[in-house]
Enzyme design. Structure first.
Site, PDB file in Angstrom:
ATOM      1  CE  LYS A 221      -8.449  19.443  42.868  1.00 26.54           C
ATOM      2  NZ  LYS A 221      -8.604  19.582  41.407  1.00 26.54           N
ATOM      3  NE  ARG A 255      -5.206  13.237  39.877  1.00 28.84           N
ATOM      4  CZ  ARG A 255      -4.665  14.097  40.734  1.00 28.84           C
ATOM      5  NH1 ARG A 255      -5.440  14.943  41.417  1.00 28.84           N
ATOM      6  NH2 ARG A 255      -3.359  14.134  40.912  1.00 28.84           N
TER       7      ARG A 255
END
Length: 276
Positions: A221, A255
């Site tokens: 991210k 995740r």
């Protein structure tokens, strides 16, 4: 701490890995990477072989500013893939990344095991009741607004306090609706700036007050690649570093895009935690 997935109890006292497979053309890292059935099945097999306990399928891109798509388009992208994957790999525990209750229902009826909702019911008021009726685990994420508006909603007086109030209400509502297995996801990058994301990572254990598992979704991210002035493609090493911190601070599920590295990270942190 366990969750029941299709009659199989998954013990989260040892953290588990959820592999990501995006069925979208515009996700921030792997958008458009899996265009046909062979590519999809090859990637599923790779993640399962590398040690993923869950596979998270998503057909609606939730990156900041992503285009909205219709129910019909999301359904066309995801429901046939649930059937495809479970025909090839029947024991796979599929998580469905959707905020639409009808998509959730159709995917569970096709064999999916978990619903992963970025809005915790805020974008579809039928979602929590639907998941309660489906009797599957529910991942509820924190986000303000929508993927299209969340970048304008990055303001908090007390980030952790606000998240804990949010989750207290959501967990109570889920319990009232008959959901037995709840996982909270603090929503790294969703209506949060880089400073918020690192504060959240540092204080992640404060979310354990709800007595439910915490999922950490930091894989590749912007908090990583913007800090390092790199790109999502160059963010694997940074991802592993932040996974280590998340595990030390209480995360039960990672995740991830890169399963092998996450599984290794869990193994090393477990050895660290259990040494005398």
């Amino acid at each position: 701490m366990t969750i029941n997935c299709k009659g199989k109890l998954i013990d989260l006292s040892t953290p588990k890995v959820m592999g990501i497979l995006n069925l979208t053309p515009d996700s921030f890292y792997d958008g458009g990477a899996y265009k046909d059935e062979a590519q999809i099945l090859n990637q599923i097999e790779k993640m399962l072989t590398e040690g993923a306990t869950f596979i998270d399928l998503g057909a609606y891109s939730s990156r900041p500013g992503a285009n909205d798509i219709s129910f019909e388009e999301e359904r066309k992208r995801i429901v046939p893939i649930v059937t495809l994957v479970l025909k090839a790999f029947p024991e796979t525990l599929l998580s469905i990344d959707t905020f639409r209750s009808t998509i959730a229902k159709e995917c569970v009826e096709a064999g999916a095991a978990i619903i992963n909702d970025i809005s915790a019911g805020n974008l579809d008021k039928q979602m929590i009741d639907t998941v309660g009726q489906l009797k599957v685990p529910y991942i509820m994420m924190h986000m303000k607004g929508t993927p299209q508006t969340m970048k304008s909603l990055e303001a908090y007086d007390d980030l952790i306090h606000e998240l804990n109030i949010y989750f207290a209400g959501k967990v109570a509502l889920a319990r009232k609706s008959g959901i037995s297995d709840i996982i909270v996801d603090p929503g790294f990058g969703f209506s949060k700036n880089i400073s918020h994301n690192f504060e959240l990572l540092k204080k992640l254990e404060l979310l354990l007050v709800h007595d439910v598992p915490v999922l950490a979704g930091v894989s590749r991210k912007s908090m990583i690649y913007n800090t390092l002035k790199s790109t999502p493609a160059e963010a694997l090493n940074g991802t592993t570093a932040l996974h280590t911190i998340a595990l030390l601070n209480g995360a039960s599920i990672l995740r991830v895009h890169d399963v092998k590295e996450a599984v290794e990270c869990i193994s090393l942190v477990n050895s660290y935690n259990t040494c005398q």
